[in-house]
Design a protein around this motif. Structure first.
Motif, PDB file in Angstrom:
ATOM      1  N   ILE A  23       0.797  -1.194  -0.013  1.00  0.00           N
ATOM      2  CA  ILE A  23      -0.069   0.058   0.144  1.00  0.00           C
ATOM      3  C   ILE A  23       0.956   1.343  -0.032  1.00  0.00           C
ATOM      4  N   ALA A  24       1.913   1.183   0.811  1.00  0.00           N
ATOM      5  CA  ALA A  24       2.831   2.253   0.870  1.00  0.00           C
ATOM      6  C   ALA A  24       3.579   2.729  -0.495  1.00  0.00           C
ATOM      7  N   LEU A  25       3.818   1.672  -1.066  1.00  0.00           N
ATOM      8  CA  LEU A  25       4.267   1.972  -2.394  1.00  0.00           C
ATOM      9  C   LEU A  25       3.534   2.958  -3.329  1.00  0.00           C
ATOM     10  N   GLY A  26       2.092   2.722  -3.315  1.00  0.00           N
ATOM     11  CA  GLY A  26       1.308   3.563  -3.752  1.00  0.00           C
ATOM     12  C   GLY A  26       1.370   4.914  -3.599  1.00  0.00           C
ATOM     13  N   TYR A  27       1.391   5.363  -2.104  1.00  0.00           N
ATOM     14  CA  TYR A  27       1.521   6.362  -1.493  1.00  0.00           C
ATOM     15  C   TYR A  27       2.724   7.089  -2.047  1.00  0.00           C
ATOM     16  N   THR A  28       3.693   6.268  -1.995  1.00  0.00           N
ATOM     17  CA  THR A  28       5.101   7.083  -2.185  1.00  0.00           C
ATOM     18  C   THR A  28       5.405   7.227  -3.615  1.00  0.00           C
ATOM     19  N   MET A  29       4.931   6.472  -4.392  1.00  0.00           N
ATOM     20  CA  MET A  29       4.863   6.689  -6.017  1.00  0.00           C
ATOM     21  C   MET A  29       4.332   8.152  -6.359  1.00  0.00           C
ATOM     22  N   LEU A 256       9.390  -0.064   1.475  1.00  0.00           N
ATOM     23  CA  LEU A 256       9.310  -1.459   1.910  1.00  0.00           C
ATOM     24  C   LEU A 256       9.865  -1.488   3.113  1.00  0.00           C
ATOM     25  N   LEU A 257      10.853  -0.862   3.569  1.00  0.00           N
ATOM     26  CA  LEU A 257      11.300  -0.861   4.892  1.00  0.00           C
ATOM     27  C   LEU A 257      10.568  -0.531   5.959  1.00  0.00           C
ATOM     28  N   GLY A 258       9.900   0.725   5.575  1.00  0.00           N
ATOM     29  CA  GLY A 258       8.912   1.192   6.559  1.00  0.00           C
ATOM     30  C   GLY A 258       7.644   0.377   6.731  1.00  0.00           C
TER      31      GLY A 258
END
Length: 306
Positions: A23-29, A256-258
Motif C-alpha cells: 500500500i505504501a508503495l502507492g503512496y510514495t510513488m 518497503l522498509l517502513g
C-alpha cells in the motif's frame, strides 16, 4: 522467552508489514512524482477487495466443489478483475479530481483527496451496505510446515508477493522508458516537459500502477483478516501512509522498509504490550523516528534554494 513464539510473531509481523509496504508503495510513488498525498488510496484498497469478493462469489458455483479449477480460477479471475477495476478507478480519480488542481495550493489538493475518500466510502455503503462480508482467502486456509514452524499459505503468498512487486517496481523504474520518465518528472516537472516527456500521462500512469498495487494489497489484507466492510481500507491506508513517512516518503525502498518495520512493531506491541495500544505504539515509534530523522529512515533531506 520461547524462540519459536518469537519467530511466529516475526513472520506474522512481516506478513502484515508486507501488506503495508505494498500500500505504501502507492503512496510514495504518487507523492514522489505528483508531490501530493492521495488519502483516497486506502479506499481504493476497499474497492479492490469488494470486486475480488464478488468475482469469487459469482464464479465459484460454476466449478465442481473441491476441484483444482474451483480453487484456482475464481481467485485468479478475482485478482485480475480487481486490479483492472482499481487501475481504471485510479486513472479516473486522478483525471477528474486531481488533474484540474495541478497548479492549486497543496491544501486544496489535500481537502479534495479527503473528499474523494469519503465519496468512495459512502458509495460502497450505498452499493454494498454496511453489513460485513466474509472474505475467503485466495489461496485457501491451508498451512505449510517449515521446520518447527507452521506458516499459513496466505502469509507465504503475502510475503512472496511483496518481494516480487518490490523487485518488479525497482526494475520498472530503473530500466523502462516510462520508469525513467517517472524519475525525471519526480526530479523536475518543468525540465522533464522541456525534454519531451508527457507529464500528465506520466502522472496518470503512476496512479494506475499505485491503484493496481492497492487492489493486490486489498485482496491480501482481506485474505488474512477476512471481514470486509466499506471502511476496511481506512486504517490500513493511514498505517501504510505512516509506513511511507517512516521509511522516507518518495523512496521505494523506504516504503518497503517502513512497511515491514511497522508490521513487526504492531504485532510485537499487540503481543507483549496490549492489542488496544498496538496502534498507539506504532505512531509513537514514528514520532520518535521523525524527531531523530525528519526525512524518514531512507529519505533525503532536500534543501530549498533561495
Amino acid at each position: 522467552m520461547d524462540v519459536l513464539t518469537l519467530l511466529d510473531y516475526l513472520i506474522r509481523g512481516l506478513s502484515l508489514g508486507s501488506v503495508y509496504a505494498i500500500i505504501a508503495l502507492g503512496y510514495t510513488m504518487v507523492y514522489g512524482i505528483a508531490k501530493m498525498l492521495n488519502f483516497a488510496h486506502g479506499d481504493v484498497i476497499m474497492v479492490g477487495a469488494y470486486v475480488c469478493f464478488f468475482a469469487m462469489t459469482g464464479l465459484s458455483p460454476m466449478f465442481e466443489a473441491g476441484s483444482m479449477a474451483a480453487a484456482v480460477v475464481p481467485a485468479l479471475a478475482g485478482v485480475v478483475l480487481s486490479m483492472a477495476v482499481c487501475t481504471v478507478l485510479g486513472v479516473v480519480i486522478e483525471g477528474l479530481a486531481y488533474k484540474p488542481l495541478r497548479q492549486a495550493p497543496s491544501l486544496a489538493v489535500l481537502i479534495t483527496a479527503i473528499g474523494v475518500s469519503y465519496f468512495l466510502q459512502n458509495s460502497a455503503l450505498i452499493l454494498w451496505s454496511s453489513s460485513p462480508k466474509i472474505f475467503s482467502p485466495i489461496v485457501g486456509s491451508g498451512s505449510q510446515k517449515i521446520g518447527p514452524l507452521t506458516i499459513s499459505h496466505v502469509t507465504l503468498v503475502t510475503i512472496a508477493a511483496c518481494v516480487v512487486i518490490m523487485l518488479a517496481l525497482t526494475a520498472f523504474t530503473g530500466r523502462t522508458k516510462m520508469g525513467k520518465a517517472m524519475r525525471a518528472v519526480s526530479e523536475d516537472k518543468g525540465a522533464a516537459q522541456l525534454m519531451g516527456i508527457d507529464v500528465n500521462r506520466t502522472i496518470s500512469m503512476t496512479f494506475a500502477i499505485g491503484s493496481a498495487l492497492a487492489a493486490i494489497a486489498g485482496v491480501l489484507l482481506c485474505s488474512a483478516y477476512p471481514t470486509l466492510t466499506p471502511t476496511t481500507g481506512s486504517m490500513p491506508g493511514i498505517k501504510a501512509f505512516t509506513a511511507a513517512v517512516f521509511g522516507g516518503i518518495g523512496s521505494i525502498p523506504g516504503a518497503l522498509l517502513g512497511g515491514l518495520l511497522l508490521g513487526v512493531i504492531e504485532i510485537f506491541a499487540g503481543a507483549y504490550i496490549s492489542t488496544q495500544l498496538s496502534t498507539a505504539v506504532v505512531f509513537g515509534v514514528l514520532i520518535v523516528v521523525l524527531l531523530v530523522k525528519p526525512a524518514g529512515l531512507l529519505g533525503k533531506t532536500v534543501r530549498e534554494k533561495v
